[in-house]
Design a protein around this motif. Structure first.
Motif, PDB file in Angstrom:
ATOM      1  N   VAL A 160       0.849  -1.189   0.000  1.00  0.00           N
ATOM      2  CA  VAL A 160       0.000   0.000   0.000  1.00  0.00           C
ATOM      3  C   VAL A 160       0.887   1.241   0.000  1.00  0.00           C
ATOM      4  N   VAL A 161       0.671   2.098  -0.990  1.00  0.00           N
ATOM      5  CA  VAL A 161       1.400   3.359  -1.106  1.00  0.00           C
ATOM      6  C   VAL A 161       0.423   4.492  -0.799  1.00  0.00           C
ATOM      7  N   ALA A 162       0.788   5.361   0.127  1.00  0.00           N
ATOM      8  CA  ALA A 162      -0.099   6.456   0.536  1.00  0.00           C
ATOM      9  C   ALA A 162       0.739   7.629   1.017  1.00  0.00           C
ATOM     10  N   PRO A 163       0.150   8.824   1.100  1.00  0.00           N
ATOM     11  CA  PRO A 163       0.895   9.959   1.653  1.00  0.00           C
ATOM     12  C   PRO A 163       1.297   9.691   3.100  1.00  0.00           C
ATOM     13  N   PRO A 164       2.362  10.350   3.585  1.00  0.00           N
ATOM     14  CA  PRO A 164       2.822  10.120   4.959  1.00  0.00           C
ATOM     15  C   PRO A 164       1.709  10.338   5.981  1.00  0.00           C
ATOM     16  N   GLY A 165       1.547   9.375   6.848  1.00  0.00           N
ATOM     17  CA  GLY A 165       0.561   9.485   7.918  1.00  0.00           C
ATOM     18  C   GLY A 165      -0.875   9.265   7.490  1.00  0.00           C
ATOM     19  N   GLU A 166      -1.099   8.990   6.209  1.00  0.00           N
ATOM     20  CA  GLU A 166      -2.466   8.835   5.709  1.00  0.00           C
ATOM     21  C   GLU A 166      -2.862   7.359   5.676  1.00  0.00           C
ATOM     22  N   ARG A 167      -4.107   7.083   5.998  1.00  0.00           N
ATOM     23  CA  ARG A 167      -4.697   5.765   5.822  1.00  0.00           C
ATOM     24  C   ARG A 167      -6.067   5.978   5.188  1.00  0.00           C
ATOM     25  N   PHE A 168      -6.280   5.372   4.018  1.00  0.00           N
ATOM     26  CA  PHE A 168      -7.570   5.480   3.346  1.00  0.00           C
ATOM     27  C   PHE A 168      -8.440   4.303   3.779  1.00  0.00           C
ATOM     28  N   ALA A 169      -9.578   4.614   4.393  1.00  0.00           N
ATOM     29  CA  ALA A 169     -10.453   3.550   4.898  1.00  0.00           C
ATOM     30  C   ALA A 169     -10.866   2.602   3.777  1.00  0.00           C
ATOM     31  N   ALA A 170     -11.042   3.119   2.558  1.00  0.00           N
ATOM     32  CA  ALA A 170     -11.472   2.281   1.444  1.00  0.00           C
ATOM     33  C   ALA A 170     -10.429   1.219   1.107  1.00  0.00           C
ATOM     34  N   ILE A 171      -9.173   1.465   1.441  1.00  0.00           N
ATOM     35  CA  ILE A 171      -8.121   0.462   1.267  1.00  0.00           C
ATOM     36  C   ILE A 171      -7.982  -0.387   2.519  1.00  0.00           C
ATOM     37  N   GLU A 172      -7.939   0.273   3.666  1.00  0.00           N
ATOM     38  CA  GLU A 172      -7.658  -0.432   4.915  1.00  0.00           C
ATOM     39  C   GLU A 172      -8.744  -1.435   5.286  1.00  0.00           C
ATOM     40  N   ASP A 173      -9.998  -1.096   5.033  1.00  0.00           N
ATOM     41  CA  ASP A 173     -11.094  -2.005   5.405  1.00  0.00           C
ATOM     42  C   ASP A 173     -11.008  -3.311   4.621  1.00  0.00           C
ATOM     43  N   ALA A 174     -10.754  -3.195   3.313  1.00  0.00           N
ATOM     44  CA  ALA A 174     -10.633  -4.394   2.484  1.00  0.00           C
ATOM     45  C   ALA A 174      -9.346  -5.143   2.799  1.00  0.00           C
ATOM     46  N   ALA A 175      -8.262  -4.414   3.059  1.00  0.00           N
ATOM     47  CA  ALA A 175      -6.990  -5.060   3.397  1.00  0.00           C
ATOM     48  C   ALA A 175      -7.125  -5.897   4.662  1.00  0.00           C
ATOM     49  N   ALA A 176      -7.888  -5.402   5.625  1.00  0.00           N
ATOM     50  CA  ALA A 176      -8.077  -6.142   6.871  1.00  0.00           C
ATOM     51  C   ALA A 176      -8.770  -7.480   6.618  1.00  0.00           C
ATOM     52  N   VAL A 177      -9.692  -7.503   5.660  1.00  0.00           N
ATOM     53  CA  VAL A 177     -10.415  -8.747   5.360  1.00  0.00           C
ATOM     54  C   VAL A 177      -9.465  -9.794   4.779  1.00  0.00           C
ATOM     55  N   THR A 178      -8.448  -9.375   4.023  1.00  0.00           N
ATOM     56  CA  THR A 178      -7.529 -10.347   3.421  1.00  0.00           C
ATOM     57  C   THR A 178      -6.752 -11.130   4.462  1.00  0.00           C
ATOM     58  N   GLY A 179      -6.487 -10.505   5.605  1.00  0.00           N
ATOM     59  CA  GLY A 179      -5.687 -11.159   6.634  1.00  0.00           C
ATOM     60  C   GLY A 179      -4.207 -11.214   6.328  1.00  0.00           C
ATOM     61  N   LEU A 180      -3.768 -10.581   5.243  1.00  0.00           N
ATOM     62  CA  LEU A 180      -2.363 -10.616   4.847  1.00  0.00           C
ATOM     63  C   LEU A 180      -1.594  -9.447   5.465  1.00  0.00           C
ATOM     64  N   PRO A 181      -0.287  -9.629   5.664  1.00  0.00           N
ATOM     65  CA  PRO A 181       0.525  -8.501   6.126  1.00  0.00           C
ATOM     66  C   PRO A 181       0.597  -7.415   5.057  1.00  0.00           C
ATOM     67  N   VAL A 182       0.873  -6.199   5.496  1.00  0.00           N
ATOM     68  CA  VAL A 182       0.908  -5.060   4.584  1.00  0.00           C
ATOM     69  C   VAL A 182       2.294  -4.425   4.602  1.00  0.00           C
ATOM     70  N   THR A 183       2.905  -4.334   3.431  1.00  0.00           N
ATOM     71  CA  THR A 183       4.132  -3.567   3.256  1.00  0.00           C
ATOM     72  C   THR A 183       3.728  -2.146   2.900  1.00  0.00           C
ATOM     73  N   ARG A 184       4.141  -1.189   3.711  1.00  0.00           N
ATOM     74  CA  ARG A 184       3.692   0.194   3.519  1.00  0.00           C
ATOM     75  C   ARG A 184       4.819   1.077   3.000  1.00  0.00           C
ATOM     76  N   ILE A 185       4.461   1.916   2.052  1.00  0.00           N
ATOM     77  CA  ILE A 185       5.388   2.896   1.497  1.00  0.00           C
ATOM     78  C   ILE A 185       4.724   4.265   1.590  1.00  0.00           C
ATOM     79  N   ALA A 186       5.374   5.194   2.258  1.00  0.00           N
ATOM     80  CA  ALA A 186       4.847   6.557   2.349  1.00  0.00           C
ATOM     81  C   ALA A 186       5.452   7.372   1.205  1.00  0.00           C
ATOM     82  N   ARG A 187       4.600   7.932   0.369  1.00  0.00           N
ATOM     83  CA  ARG A 187       5.044   8.724  -0.774  1.00  0.00           C
ATOM     84  C   ARG A 187       4.725  10.189  -0.520  1.00  0.00           C
ATOM     85  N   GLU A 188       5.769  11.017  -0.456  1.00  0.00           N
ATOM     86  CA  GLU A 188       5.607  12.449  -0.181  1.00  0.00           C
ATOM     87  C   GLU A 188       5.931  13.245  -1.444  1.00  0.00           C
ATOM     88  N   ILE A 189       4.895  13.705  -2.127  1.00  0.00           N
ATOM     89  CA  ILE A 189       5.062  14.512  -3.333  1.00  0.00           C
ATOM     90  C   ILE A 189       5.486  15.922  -2.936  1.00  0.00           C
TER      91      ILE A 189
END
Length: 391
Positions: A160-189
């Motif tokens: 999951v790539v997102a701005p620093p400190g941001e979590r989009f519920a539309a991604i996080e809610d579905a990601a939680a259902v997968t049960g898989l670990p998440v590799t996070r990358i913070a992208r600061e434009i």
């Protein structure tokens, strides 16, 4: 000032913070984009640095567009094949930007020091195979990819790539259902690009999926993974429109052309140890939708509405708006495979097909309106017509 050149000014790695900084300049402004890889890794590995170099090459597009200079000057040695890749990447990835701004970028030149031949940094993921990294946006495409791969690849993880400190519920809610670990990358434009109107920059769509894919490659090498598996189906290759014989594709960075060209670049850079491909490439949106219709645990968690990803958190919706092109398309392709009552629950009483205000959007999706196919990540006109008939 003259806007005749866009320059790549170098990248830097801060191993202590796992931060990659990419620098670019125009005749009047300097830009820096930063990526923070939260899982960390061995930044001294030559393969990691080679992967970062690819990310640096692809990231410049967001800053090039501020002036659309006719010359791109690279600061590092590149092969003729790499420069050809970059020229094609800028032309294809910025075709919509050029169309909307009335520009012709076909004379663009990419120059810089010459590397006579590619010197790959051989990448070996090790003996622990079956550990794909899956870029995840929370939509039906990436959900189907995850569910198709995870059973046979227990080492799979989401990216999951997102701005620093941001979590989009539309991604996080579905990601939680997968049960898989998440590799996070913070992208600061660089914040300067948010001031386009004030600073007189050109503005428009950029091939963001390409940048996310390149960032996922870096993460995969850091984590010794053997594949980056995307979720781009076949209709992403279909142009949004053709302008004077030139295809303009909003989804170009999800297309087979980009996947092939970037895959060849990764192979030349890292060798065969890392595969980059889309699991859904031969599939249709209807195939994906039929599969998704059986994944009932996700039906209350996914949300592909454009308003769910608004940059301003105050304007970001926690529900389907039911009015955007994306809402309309998702409803249309699911309608043949899900009960009307179930779709009413998914859209929380705001189902697009039940709202006559959306007729114009559906007519555009079906190719029945004067307006062209919307510049959105939606399926091919023929697929939409098939979905309507099946529904």
């Amino acid at each position: 000032p003259s806007h005749d050149q866009f320059r790549y000014d170098g990248f830097a790695i801060d191993p202590a913070r796992s931060v990659v900084s990419c620098r670019y300049t125009t005749s009047s402004h300097a830009f820096t984009e930063r990526f923070t890889f939260e899982s960390g890794g061995d930044w001294d590995d030559p393969a990691v640095r080679a992967a970062v170099r690819l990310l640096y090459l692809l990231t410049g597009v967001s800053y090039y567009k501020t002036t659309a200079a006719p010359l791109i000057e690279l600061d590092l040695p590149t092969t003729p094949e790499e420069r050809r890749f970059l020229a094609g990447y800028y032309l294809g990835g910025l075709a919509e930007f050029a169309y909307r701004n009335g520009l012709d970028l076909r004379g663009l030149r990419v120059t810089g020091p010459d590397a006579a031949s590619a010197a790959p940094a051989p990448y070996d993921p090790g003996s622990d195979r079956g550990r794909p990294l899956i870029p995840f946006g929370g939509g039906i495409d990436s959900i189907v990819t995850v569910e198709s791969l995870s059973a046979d690849n227990p080492g799979a993880a989401l990216c999951v790539v997102a701005p620093p400190g941001e979590r989009f519920a539309a991604i996080e809610d579905a990601a939680a259902v997968t049960g898989l670990p998440v590799t996070r990358i913070a992208r600061e434009i660089d914040p300067l690009v948010r001031r386009s109107a004030e600073l007189g920059f050109l503005n428009g769509h950029v091939p963001v999926t390409a940048v996310i894919t390149a960032a996922a490659v870096v993460a995969a090498v850091l984590e010794h993974r053997d594949a980056v598996v995307l979720s781009n189906e076949w209709s992403a290759s279909v142009p949004t429109l053709v302008d004077n014989g030139h295809p303009v594709n909003h989804q170009w960075s999800k297309s087979e052309e980009f996947e092939r060209d970037f895959g060849e670049l990764v192979l030349a850079t890292l060798g065969p140890g890392l595969s980059v491909f889309s699991y859904l490439r031969p599939r249709t949106e209807l195939w994906v939708s039929e599969r998704f219709s059986h994944l009932t645990t996700y039906h209350g968690a996914f949300r592909s509405c454009n308003r769910a990803f608004h940059q301003d958190p105050a304007r970001r919706l926690d529900h389907w708006c039911g009015r955007c092109d994306k809402c309309c398309f998702v409803d249309l392709v699911l309608a043949p495979f899900m009960e009307r009552s179930d779709l009413a629950v998914v859209f929380a009483g705001n189902e697009p097909l039940e709202n006559a205000v959306n007729e114009g959007r559906f007519r555009a999706l079906l190719g029945l309106a004067a307006d062209a196919k919307p510049f959105e990540c939606v399926g091919d006109t023929e697929e939409c017509r098939a979905a309507a008939l099946l529904a």
